[in-house]
Design a protein around this motif. Structure first.
Motif, PDB file in Angstrom:
ATOM      1  N   ARG A  20      97.102 -19.801  62.980  1.00 51.05           N
ATOM      2  CA  ARG A  20      97.283 -18.840  61.899  1.00 51.05           C
ATOM      3  C   ARG A  20      96.265 -19.070  60.782  1.00 51.05           C
ATOM      4  O   ARG A  20      95.734 -18.122  60.205  1.00 51.05           O
ATOM      5  CB  ARG A  20      98.712 -18.968  61.343  1.00 51.05           C
ATOM      6  N   GLN A  21      95.962 -20.330  60.513  1.00 53.01           N
ATOM      7  CA  GLN A  21      94.991 -20.675  59.478  1.00 53.01           C
ATOM      8  C   GLN A  21      93.625 -20.055  59.777  1.00 53.01           C
ATOM      9  O   GLN A  21      93.021 -19.408  58.919  1.00 53.01           O
ATOM     10  CB  GLN A  21      94.866 -22.196  59.391  1.00 53.01           C
ATOM     11  N   TYR A  22      93.166 -20.206  61.008  1.00 50.44           N
ATOM     12  CA  TYR A  22      91.836 -19.700  61.349  1.00 50.44           C
ATOM     13  C   TYR A  22      91.842 -18.184  61.554  1.00 50.44           C
ATOM     14  O   TYR A  22      90.813 -17.528  61.364  1.00 50.44           O
ATOM     15  CB  TYR A  22      91.281 -20.464  62.553  1.00 50.44           C
ATOM     16  N   GLU A  23      92.970 -17.636  61.919  1.00 52.22           N
ATOM     17  CA  GLU A  23      93.082 -16.176  61.946  1.00 52.22           C
ATOM     18  C   GLU A  23      92.971 -15.599  60.539  1.00 52.22           C
ATOM     19  O   GLU A  23      92.365 -14.542  60.341  1.00 52.22           O
ATOM     20  CB  GLU A  23      94.410 -15.765  62.584  1.00 52.22           C
ATOM     21  N   LEU A  24      93.537 -16.307  59.564  1.00 52.77           N
ATOM     22  CA  LEU A  24      93.439 -15.868  58.171  1.00 52.77           C
ATOM     23  C   LEU A  24      91.996 -15.891  57.688  1.00 52.77           C
ATOM     24  O   LEU A  24      91.564 -14.996  56.954  1.00 52.77           O
ATOM     25  CB  LEU A  24      94.295 -16.766  57.266  1.00 52.77           C
ATOM     26  N   TYR A  25      91.246 -16.904  58.089  1.00 54.73           N
ATOM     27  CA  TYR A  25      89.840 -16.976  57.696  1.00 54.73           C
ATOM     28  C   TYR A  25      89.075 -15.752  58.194  1.00 54.73           C
ATOM     29  O   TYR A  25      88.315 -15.124  57.445  1.00 54.73           O
ATOM     30  CB  TYR A  25      89.184 -18.240  58.257  1.00 54.73           C
ATOM     31  N   SER A  26      89.273 -15.418  59.469  1.00 56.45           N
ATOM     32  CA  SER A  26      88.572 -14.258  60.031  1.00 56.45           C
ATOM     33  C   SER A  26      89.030 -12.966  59.372  1.00 56.45           C
ATOM     34  O   SER A  26      88.215 -12.082  59.061  1.00 56.45           O
ATOM     35  CB  SER A  26      88.808 -14.189  61.543  1.00 56.45           C
ATOM     36  N   ALA A  27      90.335 -12.840  59.144  1.00 60.69           N
ATOM     37  CA  ALA A  27      90.870 -11.636  58.501  1.00 60.69           C
ATOM     38  C   ALA A  27      90.303 -11.484  57.095  1.00 60.69           C
ATOM     39  O   ALA A  27      90.014 -10.359  56.648  1.00 60.69           O
ATOM     40  CB  ALA A  27      92.389 -11.697  58.454  1.00 60.69           C
ATOM     41  N   ALA A  28      90.130 -12.598  56.392  1.00 58.41           N
ATOM     42  CA  ALA A  28      89.570 -12.545  55.038  1.00 58.41           C
ATOM     43  C   ALA A  28      88.144 -12.014  55.072  1.00 58.41           C
ATOM     44  O   ALA A  28      87.755 -11.182  54.241  1.00 58.41           O
ATOM     45  CB  ALA A  28      89.602 -13.935  54.410  1.00 58.41           C
ATOM     46  N   TYR A  29      87.359 -12.454  56.053  1.00 58.46           N
ATOM     47  CA  TYR A  29      85.982 -11.976  56.143  1.00 58.46           C
ATOM     48  C   TYR A  29      85.923 -10.509  56.556  1.00 58.46           C
ATOM     49  O   TYR A  29      85.052  -9.763  56.096  1.00 58.46           O
ATOM     50  CB  TYR A  29      85.174 -12.842  57.110  1.00 58.46           C
ATOM     51  N   ILE A  30      86.824 -10.074  57.410  1.00 59.63           N
ATOM     52  CA  ILE A  30      86.862  -8.657  57.763  1.00 59.63           C
ATOM     53  C   ILE A  30      87.141  -7.818  56.521  1.00 59.63           C
ATOM     54  O   ILE A  30      86.507  -6.781  56.296  1.00 59.63           O
ATOM     55  CB  ILE A  30      87.920  -8.395  58.856  1.00 59.63           C
ATOM     56  N   GLU A  31      88.079  -8.277  55.700  1.00 57.03           N
ATOM     57  CA  GLU A  31      88.379  -7.563  54.450  1.00 57.03           C
ATOM     58  C   GLU A  31      87.151  -7.510  53.540  1.00 57.03           C
ATOM     59  O   GLU A  31      86.832  -6.462  52.966  1.00 57.03           O
ATOM     60  CB  GLU A  31      89.523  -8.265  53.712  1.00 57.03           C
ATOM     61  N   LEU A  32      86.453  -8.628  53.400  1.00 59.74           N
ATOM     62  CA  LEU A  32      85.299  -8.674  52.502  1.00 59.74           C
ATOM     63  C   LEU A  32      84.132  -7.843  53.039  1.00 59.74           C
ATOM     64  O   LEU A  32      83.417  -7.200  52.265  1.00 59.74           O
ATOM     65  CB  LEU A  32      84.871 -10.134  52.302  1.00 59.74           C
ATOM     66  N   LEU A  33      83.943  -7.844  54.349  1.00 56.45           N
ATOM     67  CA  LEU A  33      82.894  -7.005  54.938  1.00 56.45           C
ATOM     68  C   LEU A  33      83.219  -5.529  54.737  1.00 56.45           C
ATOM     69  O   LEU A  33      82.332  -4.704  54.475  1.00 56.45           O
ATOM     70  CB  LEU A  33      82.748  -7.319  56.429  1.00 56.45           C
ATOM     71  N   ASP A  34      84.494  -5.197  54.851  1.00 53.77           N
ATOM     72  CA  ASP A  34      84.918  -3.821  54.617  1.00 53.77           C
ATOM     73  C   ASP A  34      84.671  -3.433  53.162  1.00 53.77           C
ATOM     74  O   ASP A  34      84.220  -2.313  52.876  1.00 53.77           O
ATOM     75  CB  ASP A  34      86.404  -3.672  54.959  1.00 53.77           C
ATOM     76  N   ARG A  35      84.942  -4.359  52.250  1.00 51.05           N
ATOM     77  CA  ARG A  35      84.685  -4.098  50.827  1.00 51.05           C
ATOM     78  C   ARG A  35      83.202  -3.878  50.590  1.00 51.05           C
ATOM     79  O   ARG A  35      82.796  -2.973  49.842  1.00 51.05           O
ATOM     80  CB  ARG A  35      85.188  -5.276  49.989  1.00 51.05           C
ATOM     81  N   LEU A  36      82.382  -4.680  51.211  1.00 48.09           N
ATOM     82  CA  LEU A  36      80.932  -4.538  51.085  1.00 48.09           C
ATOM     83  C   LEU A  36      80.487  -3.164  51.566  1.00 48.09           C
ATOM     84  O   LEU A  36      79.683  -2.489  50.921  1.00 48.09           O
ATOM     85  CB  LEU A  36      80.230  -5.632  51.898  1.00 48.09           C
ATOM     86  N   GLY A  37      81.039  -2.731  52.700  1.00 46.79           N
ATOM     87  CA  GLY A  37      80.676  -1.428  53.243  1.00 46.79           C
ATOM     88  C   GLY A  37      81.084  -0.281  52.347  1.00 46.79           C
ATOM     89  O   GLY A  37      80.328   0.664  52.149  1.00 46.79           O
ATOM     90  N   HIS A  38      82.283  -0.371  51.766  1.00 52.23           N
ATOM     91  CA  HIS A  38      82.755   0.698  50.893  1.00 52.23           C
ATOM     92  C   HIS A  38      81.947   0.778  49.606  1.00 52.23           C
ATOM     93  O   HIS A  38      81.694   1.869  49.084  1.00 52.23           O
ATOM     94  CB  HIS A  38      84.235   0.497  50.562  1.00 52.23           C
ATOM     95  N   LEU A  39      81.529  -0.369  49.098  1.00 54.82           N
ATOM     96  CA  LEU A  39      80.783  -0.376  47.844  1.00 54.82           C
ATOM     97  C   LEU A  39      79.410   0.279  47.984  1.00 54.82           C
ATOM     98  O   LEU A  39      78.979   1.019  47.104  1.00 54.82           O
ATOM     99  CB  LEU A  39      80.609  -1.818  47.351  1.00 54.82           C
ATOM    100  N   GLY A  40      78.735  -0.014  49.088  1.00 57.77           N
ATOM    101  CA  GLY A  40      77.377   0.480  49.225  1.00 57.77           C
ATOM    102  C   GLY A  40      77.152   1.440  50.368  1.00 57.77           C
ATOM    103  O   GLY A  40      76.018   1.861  50.604  1.00 57.77           O
ATOM    104  N   GLY A  41      78.202   1.793  51.093  1.00 59.08           N
ATOM    105  CA  GLY A  41      78.030   2.674  52.232  1.00 59.08           C
ATOM    106  C   GLY A  41      77.292   2.006  53.372  1.00 59.08           C
ATOM    107  O   GLY A  41      76.663   2.676  54.195  1.00 59.08           O
TER     108      GLY A  41
END
Length: 215
Positions: free
Chosen positions: A125-146
């Motif tokens: 679960r710990q390492y799944e959270l790490y990956s999920a956190a990066y998916i969220e941040l990559l999604d944020r990056l995409g939304h900010l700049g397209g």
């Protein structure tokens, strides 16, 4: 003792557990010491957490959120895409430098979970959270700049989780801040090369059409 919403009380106890475990280690930290750290009775602890697994899962999620919150706030449009990406990594690294004991605890939690029968799923679960956190941040990056990724988001998320996890442990062992900065620069360069800025895809398609017509 003032009454407090259960969610807030759980948060209070989780933060107390993080402080106690960072100071004393996972194996030596008891429910009694956590309750004392939080300034509550042992009965309050058992009311909020019905098992040690539940407590450790809350600890893991909260430590992850500490770093993610800083990175989330740091990711905002900069002069270049590369600078935007690098600022996010820097925010994470600032948290590592300011809280080395907390990050050391994450590795101890992993080892504890893997060695303790019945707790193995916590490490997963710990390492799944790490990956999920990066998916969220990559999604944020995409939304900010397209921006669009040229690789699957889940693959890049696992790659980044592995890279920063390894780099953090390397820094905790060797204490080489300059080397860590150079590696973060390299990771930022790599990620920037895996992200397509707005208009790039269209430009390539137009160039392709134009080339077909010219032949």
């Amino acid at each position: 003792m003032a009454r407090m919403p259960s969610a807030e009380r759980r948060r209070q106890l989780t933060e107390a557990a993080i402080r106690a475990m960072t100071r004393d280690g996972v194996a030596r930290t008891t429910t009694r010491s956590i309750a004392a750290e939080a300034g509550v009775s042992l009965s309050v602890f058992h009311y909020c957490f019905d098992s040690k697994q539940a407590l450790l899962e809350s600890v893991i999620a909260t430590i992850t959120e500490h770093s993610v919150t800083m990175v989330r706030e740091a990711i905002r449009p900069r002069a270049t895409l590369r600078e935007t990406i690098r600022s996010g990594f820097q925010a994470y690294w600032d948290h590592v430098a300011a809280n080395p004991g907390e990050h050391m605890l994450t590795y101890e939690l992993t080892q504890y979970a893997l060695r303790q029968p019945g707790f193995e799923q916590l490490a997963r679960r710990q390492y799944e959270l790490y990956s999920a956190a990066y998916i969220e941040l990559l999604d944020r990056l995409g939304h900010l700049g397209g921006f669009e990724l040229t690789v699957p988001a889940d693959v890049l998320a696992r790659y980044l989780a592995a890279m920063t996890d390894g780099l953090t442990l390397n820094f905790l062992v060797l204490g080489d801040a300059e080397a860590a900065t150079q590696i973060l620069d390299m990771i930022a360069d790599h990620v920037a090369g895996l992200v397509r800025e707005p208009g790039q895809a269209s430009a390539r398609r137009i160039a392709g059409v134009g080339g077909d017509r010219g032949r």
